[in-house]
Write an enzyme that holds these catalytic residues in place. Structure first.
Site, PDB file in Angstrom:
ATOM      1  N   SER A  81       0.849  -1.197   0.067  1.00  0.00           N
ATOM      2  CA  SER A  81      -0.061   0.001  -0.009  1.00  0.00           C
ATOM      3  C   SER A  81       0.841   1.331   0.023  1.00  0.00           C
ATOM      4  CB  SER A  81      -0.969  -0.036   1.356  1.00  0.00           C
ATOM      5  OG  SER A  81      -1.464   1.196   1.431  1.00  0.00           O
ATOM      6  N   TYR A  84      -1.827  -1.020  11.073  1.00  0.00           N
ATOM      7  CA  TYR A  84      -2.025  -1.785   9.745  1.00  0.00           C
ATOM      8  C   TYR A  84      -1.149  -1.273   8.733  1.00  0.00           C
ATOM      9  CZ  TYR A  84      -3.653  -1.427   4.946  1.00  0.00           C
ATOM     10  OH  TYR A  84      -3.536  -1.504   3.686  1.00  0.00           O
ATOM     11  N   LYS A 134       2.079  -3.549   6.416  1.00  0.00           N
ATOM     12  CA  LYS A 134       2.563  -3.440   5.227  1.00  0.00           C
ATOM     13  C   LYS A 134       3.921  -3.296   4.962  1.00  0.00           C
ATOM     14  CE  LYS A 134      -1.451  -3.984   3.157  1.00  0.00           C
ATOM     15  NZ  LYS A 134      -1.816  -5.370   2.510  1.00  0.00           N
ATOM     16  N   ASN A 183     -13.982   4.100   3.972  1.00  0.00           N
ATOM     17  CA  ASN A 183     -13.234   4.828   2.704  1.00  0.00           C
ATOM     18  C   ASN A 183     -14.405   5.527   2.197  1.00  0.00           C
ATOM     19  OD1 ASN A 183     -11.606   1.873   2.244  1.00  0.00           O
ATOM     20  ND2 ASN A 183     -10.415   3.754   2.690  1.00  0.00           N
TER      21      ASN A 183
HETATM   22  C1  WQD Z   1      -9.852   9.405   1.183  1.00  0.00           C
HETATM   23  C2  WQD Z   1      -9.797  10.830   1.382  1.00  0.00           C
HETATM   24  C3  WQD Z   1     -10.477  11.440   3.583  1.00  0.00           C
HETATM   25  C4  WQD Z   1     -14.371   9.248   3.770  1.00  0.00           C
HETATM   26  C5  WQD Z   1      -7.026   4.527   3.087  1.00  0.00           C
HETATM   27  C6  WQD Z   1      -6.028   3.685   3.624  1.00  0.00           C
HETATM   28  C7  WQD Z   1      -4.952   3.294   2.613  1.00  0.00           C
HETATM   29  C8  WQD Z   1      -5.573   2.330   1.650  1.00  0.00           C
HETATM   30  C9  WQD Z   1      -6.629   3.438   1.027  1.00  0.00           C
HETATM   31  C10 WQD Z   1      -5.506   0.125   2.231  1.00  0.00           C
HETATM   32  C11 WQD Z   1      -9.440  11.438   2.678  1.00  0.00           C
HETATM   33  C12 WQD Z   1     -11.588  11.581   2.535  1.00  0.00           C
HETATM   34  C13 WQD Z   1     -12.993   9.672   3.569  1.00  0.00           C
HETATM   35  C14 WQD Z   1     -15.210  10.138   4.208  1.00  0.00           C
HETATM   36  C15 WQD Z   1     -13.917  11.918   3.440  1.00  0.00           C
HETATM   37  N1  WQD Z   1      -6.192   1.183   2.290  1.00  0.00           N
HETATM   38  N2  WQD Z   1     -13.045  10.900   3.139  1.00  0.00           N
HETATM   39  N3  WQD Z   1     -15.132  11.295   4.122  1.00  0.00           N
HETATM   40  O1  WQD Z   1      -7.384   7.341   4.117  1.00  0.00           O
HETATM   41  O2  WQD Z   1      -6.427   7.936   1.637  1.00  0.00           O
HETATM   42  O3  WQD Z   1      -6.414   5.564   2.513  1.00  0.00           O
HETATM   43  O4  WQD Z   1      -7.517   3.746   1.989  1.00  0.00           O
HETATM   44  O5  WQD Z   1      -4.328  -0.051   1.573  1.00  0.00           O
HETATM   45  O6  WQD Z   1      -3.872   2.323   3.371  1.00  0.00           O
HETATM   46  O7  WQD Z   1      -5.259   4.685   4.823  1.00  0.00           O
HETATM   47  O8  WQD Z   1      -8.551   6.582   1.831  1.00  0.00           O
HETATM   48  O9  WQD Z   1     -11.090   6.698   1.249  1.00  0.00           O
HETATM   49  O10 WQD Z   1     -10.370   6.468   3.550  1.00  0.00           O
HETATM   50  O11 WQD Z   1      -9.997   8.542   2.347  1.00  0.00           O
HETATM   51  O12 WQD Z   1     -13.727  13.150   3.495  1.00  0.00           O
HETATM   52  O13 WQD Z   1     -16.160   9.740   4.671  1.00  0.00           O
HETATM   53  O14 WQD Z   1     -11.338  10.992   1.586  1.00  0.00           O
HETATM   54  O15 WQD Z   1     -10.221  12.442   4.762  1.00  0.00           O
HETATM   55  O16 WQD Z   1      -8.842  12.583   2.526  1.00  0.00           O
HETATM   56  P1  WQD Z   1      -7.291   7.034   2.686  1.00  0.00           P
HETATM   57  P2  WQD Z   1     -10.096   7.000   2.308  1.00  0.00           P
END
Ligand code: WQD
Length: 341
Positions: free
Chosen positions: A127, A152, A156, A202
């Site tokens: 990741s 987590y 990785k 996510n």
């Molecule tokens: C993306 C953006 C949130 C939800 C994570 C893991 C990473 C990988 C991918 C596994 C951020 C914003 C999110 C919501 C929002 N997973 N958001 N409202 O955090 O970039 O990565 O998933 O490998 O390891 O860390 O992905 O989709 O959670 O967030 O505004 O309800 O969307 O703040 O900026 P992230 P995400």
């Protein structure tokens, strides 16, 4: 002679999409999953998409070395793609031992059993989280990894190092780690997709569940970041594009095309999109209005992260091709499929 690929964690979101692409590329596939974070919805969808009703499936917990050993000793496996891991960032902070025990021992058992039975090709689902909040963007594979911000993420980093050290110690083993950025979307058939348990962490599943009415309102976690529109920037990669990258990587291993015994690739589009751009893109692609509000920043979020995918483009011959609007339309079609619409 057809080659056989084991997909551990293959009933999950990315594993099921990879299984489809492997089968369609002519590989035999064995799917193994402990079903701790999914049901058989996606595996049934894989069978419908590929028309193959006889895909071997084993319900296995890879933290059990005996189970891992039995699988490899009773099947001719040429390569393994390892997805089987817990992946909830927030949960890992509250339950570090659960994550270290599961994610590390599963991978070590897989490598050990694979090696014991002549399966020398190990592909690890890593990741971009290993980059933390990088000094420079976009990140290349040489961008220094940073201390993980969650157990987590640390698993990785540690699994990449376990694979690296096994490749060094055991000359027959070849390893590839694919560092995913933000996988989103669903198969165009709407028969497989993301199936988060409980409240989605996510962004895209929360968007589609809000649009379908399962969630009241999407919270945009912060619009005061140092980015063009104030919301975070990410490299949102279509899950089918991501799945195809695994086929290119497995082919490179099985056809003896690797230039080093351990290779790492960024699997991203190379094009950053903001949270707000994704929301607007979802509304436009699906001709609907989404109920969202600006909320405080989420702890642990970084303002921007996206890939330089040049190495994967050149060495794997892989490139992200799907348009974001098609990805977001597929995500919506999948959510509607789940709702029986
Ligand atoms: C993306 C953006 C949130 C939800 C994570 C893991 C990473 C990988 C991918 C596994 C951020 C914003 C999110 C919501 C929002 N997973 N958001 N409202 O955090 O970039 O990565 O998933 O490998 O390891 O860390 O992905 O989709 O959670 O967030 O505004 O309800 O969307 O703040 O900026 P992230 P995400």
């Amino acid at each position: 002679m057809r080659k056989c690929v084991l997909v551990s964690g293959g009933a999950g979101f990315i594993g099921s999409h990879v299984t489809v692409e492997l089968i369609e590329a002519g590989y035999d596939v064995i799917v193994a999953d402990n079903m701790s974070n999914c049901d058989l919805t996606c595996f049934e969808g894989v069978k419908k998409i590929t028309g193959k009703d006889d895909i071997p499936f084993f319900k296995i917990d890879f933290t059990d070395p005996v189970a891992a050993e039995l699988l490899f000793s009773t099947n001719e496996i040429d390569a393994v793609i390892h997805f089987a891991a817990f992946k909830a960032v927030g949960e890992s902070v509250n339950e570090p031992l659960k994550y270290y025990k599961n994610n590390l021992s599963s991978f070590m058992n897989v490598i050990e059993s694979a090696r014991a039975h002549g399966c020398d090709n190990i592909l690890f689902s890593s990741s971009a989280t290993v980059y933390g909040e990088p000094e420079e963007l976009p990140v290349t594979e040489d961008t220094p990894r940073q201390p993980a911000t969650s157990p987590y993420g640390n698993t990785k980093t540690m699994c990449e190092d376990i694979l690296r050290d096994c490749v060094k110690a055991y000359p027959e083993i070849k390893g590839i780690a694919l560092r995913y950025f933000n996988p989103i979307g669903a198969h165009p058939s709407a028969l497989i997709g993301e199936l988060p348990r409980g409240v989605p962490n996510n962004l895209v599943p929360f968007i589609t569940q809000t649009a379908i009415g399962k969630r009241e309102c999407l919270s945009v976690f912060g619009d005061d970041y140092p980015t063009p529109d104030g919301t975070c920037l990410r490299d949102f990669i279509d899950v089918v594009d991501l799945a195809k990258a695994h086929v290119f990587a497995v082919r490179r291993m099985l056809e003896g095309k690797m230039k080093k015994d351990y290779e790492i690739y960024n699997i991203g589009t190379g094009t950053p999109l903001s949270v707000m751009e994704l929301i607007k893109g979802f509304e436009k692609a699906n001709n609907l209005k989404l109920n969202y509000k600006i909320a405080p920043r989420r702890t642990g979020d970084i303002s921007a992260l996206w890939a330089d995918p040049t190495l994967a483009n050149r060495e794997l011959g892989w490139k992200a091709e799907r348009k974001t609007e098609d990805t977001l339309a597929a995500a919506w079609a999948w959510e509607k499929h789940l709702a029986g619409k």
